[in-house]
Design a protein around this motif. Structure first.
Motif, PDB file in Angstrom:
ATOM      1  N   UNK A   1     -17.845 -16.330 -22.446  1.00 55.35           N
ATOM      2  CA  UNK A   1     -19.295 -16.357 -22.621  1.00 55.35           C
ATOM      3  C   UNK A   1     -20.001 -15.380 -21.676  1.00 55.35           C
ATOM      4  N   UNK A   2     -19.282 -14.857 -20.670  1.00 56.66           N
ATOM      5  CA  UNK A   2     -19.850 -13.834 -19.786  1.00 56.66           C
ATOM      6  C   UNK A   2     -19.564 -12.425 -20.306  1.00 56.66           C
ATOM      7  N   UNK A   3     -18.332 -12.216 -20.748  1.00 57.43           N
ATOM      8  CA  UNK A   3     -17.929 -10.909 -21.285  1.00 57.43           C
ATOM      9  C   UNK A   3     -17.348 -11.144 -22.678  1.00 57.43           C
ATOM     10  N   UNK A   4     -17.903 -10.511 -23.706  1.00 62.25           N
ATOM     11  CA  UNK A   4     -17.415 -10.731 -25.076  1.00 62.25           C
ATOM     12  C   UNK A   4     -15.949 -10.315 -25.227  1.00 62.25           C
ATOM     13  N   UNK A   5     -15.266 -10.973 -26.160  1.00 64.58           N
ATOM     14  CA  UNK A   5     -13.853 -10.723 -26.424  1.00 64.58           C
ATOM     15  C   UNK A   5     -13.582  -9.261 -26.783  1.00 64.58           C
TER      16      UNK A   5
ATOM     17  N   UNK B   1     -12.265  -6.685 -24.136  1.00 62.38           N
ATOM     18  CA  UNK B   1     -10.938  -6.794 -23.506  1.00 62.38           C
ATOM     19  C   UNK B   1     -10.224  -5.452 -23.420  1.00 62.38           C
ATOM     20  N   UNK B   2     -10.237  -4.685 -24.521  1.00 63.45           N
ATOM     21  CA  UNK B   2      -9.538  -3.388 -24.542  1.00 63.45           C
ATOM     22  C   UNK B   2     -10.191  -2.400 -23.584  1.00 63.45           C
ATOM     23  N   UNK B   3     -11.505  -2.396 -23.536  1.00 62.19           N
ATOM     24  CA  UNK B   3     -12.203  -1.479 -22.631  1.00 62.19           C
ATOM     25  C   UNK B   3     -11.902  -1.837 -21.179  1.00 62.19           C
ATOM     26  N   UNK B   4     -11.917  -3.125 -20.871  1.00 61.02           N
ATOM     27  CA  UNK B   4     -11.592  -3.569 -19.508  1.00 61.02           C
ATOM     28  C   UNK B   4     -10.155  -3.193 -19.156  1.00 61.02           C
ATOM     29  N   UNK B   5      -9.234  -3.356 -20.126  1.00 59.46           N
ATOM     30  CA  UNK B   5      -7.831  -2.992 -19.888  1.00 59.46           C
ATOM     31  C   UNK B   5      -7.698  -1.501 -19.598  1.00 59.46           C
ATOM     32  N   UNK B   6      -8.432  -0.662 -20.340  1.00 56.31           N
ATOM     33  CA  UNK B   6      -8.388   0.785 -20.105  1.00 56.31           C
ATOM     34  C   UNK B   6      -8.926   1.115 -18.717  1.00 56.31           C
ATOM     35  N   UNK B   7     -10.040   0.477 -18.329  1.00 59.76           N
ATOM     36  CA  UNK B   7     -10.613   0.725 -17.004  1.00 59.76           C
ATOM     37  C   UNK B   7      -9.651   0.298 -15.892  1.00 59.76           C
ATOM     38  N   UNK B   8      -9.004  -0.855 -16.072  1.00 57.43           N
ATOM     39  CA  UNK B   8      -8.016  -1.300 -15.088  1.00 57.43           C
ATOM     40  C   UNK B   8      -6.856  -0.313 -15.021  1.00 57.43           C
ATOM     41  N   UNK B   9      -6.421   0.203 -16.179  1.00 63.32           N
ATOM     42  CA  UNK B   9      -5.346   1.199 -16.216  1.00 63.32           C
ATOM     43  C   UNK B   9      -5.715   2.478 -15.489  1.00 63.32           C
ATOM     44  N   UNK B  10      -6.958   2.918 -15.655  1.00 66.88           N
ATOM     45  CA  UNK B  10      -7.422   4.135 -14.966  1.00 66.88           C
ATOM     46  C   UNK B  10      -7.418   3.912 -13.459  1.00 66.88           C
ATOM     47  N   UNK B  11      -7.928   2.765 -13.033  1.00 66.43           N
ATOM     48  CA  UNK B  11      -7.945   2.458 -11.600  1.00 66.43           C
ATOM     49  C   UNK B  11      -6.525   2.360 -11.062  1.00 66.43           C
ATOM     50  N   UNK B  12      -5.636   1.717 -11.820  1.00 66.82           N
ATOM     51  CA  UNK B  12      -4.239   1.595 -11.399  1.00 66.82           C
ATOM     52  C   UNK B  12      -3.587   2.975 -11.259  1.00 66.82           C
TER      53      UNK B  12
END
Length: 196
Positions: free
Chosen positions: A8-12, A15-26
């Motif tokens: 309810x805070x971040x729409x489902x 998820x893919x965009x957040x995963x890409x951002x985490x991958x870039x940071x990693x």
């Protein structure tokens, strides 16, 4: 209990965009740590650089302590976590192939992609070898499937296998990490005295 970021805070759909951002940071952290260098990565096998060992031990210890602490606080149910199934022969043979590739090429699959991203030619060759290996595996799968599926042990952990108390396991694992850090520093100093 979890997830840490409720839907309810971040729409489902994010998820893919957040995963890409985490991958870039990693990837950025890998590169900033020098893990796109095959010399640094292979150094653990030759005794002159143990950064990889220290990073992986640190990540494992922090992760397991964090998971069990979140379980203790009620944010997570540790019994609901997915445990990848164990196929013993596949794990042994795959681990041996991965180990030989790591020593010979100086990269693991993740760090090779990091090195490709910054244009290292040896990483391109390494990733080409990975793609060739994937192709060979898929073409020979019917032949090697009995080995791949051999000796299935289920979704087990070390703690399940030996009926260990998880908190004692975490404590002993943390001690092993500290001893490994001290031993690796000792070996690294000896190697530097001999070669430098």
């Amino acid at each position: 209990m979890g997830p840490l970021i409720p839907n309810n805070l971040i729409p489902l759909e994010w998820n893919s965009i957040i995963a890409i951002l985490i991958g870039i940071v990693f990837g950025f952290v890998l590169e900033a740590s020098g893990f796109s260098s095959s010399r640094k990565l292979a150094g653990v096998f030759y005794g002159y650089d143990f950064a990889v060992l220290k990073v992986f031990f640190t990540a494992a210890v922090v992760s397991v302590i964090g998971l069990y602490y979140m379980d203790y606080l009620g944010y997570l149910d540790i019994t609901q976590l997915y445990v990848h199934p164990t196929y013993l022969w596949g794990a042994i043979i795959g681990g041996a192939i991965m180990g030989v590739g790591f020593v010979a090429g100086g990269f693991c699959p993740g760090t090779s992609l990091c090195a490709v991203a910054i244009g290292k030619l040896d990483a391109w060759v390494y990733v080409g070898g990975i793609l060739l290996g994937i192709f060979m595996f898929s073409e020979l799968f019917n032949f090697i499937e009995p080995i791949y599926d051999g000796y299935f042990l289920g979704n087990i952990t070390l703690m399940d296998t030996f009926s260990w108390n998880p908190y004692w396991f975490i404590f002993i694992f943390s001690i092993i990490a500290i001893v490994a850090f001290a031993f690796s520093d000792f070996v690294q100093k000896k190697i530097k005295k001999v070669f430098y």
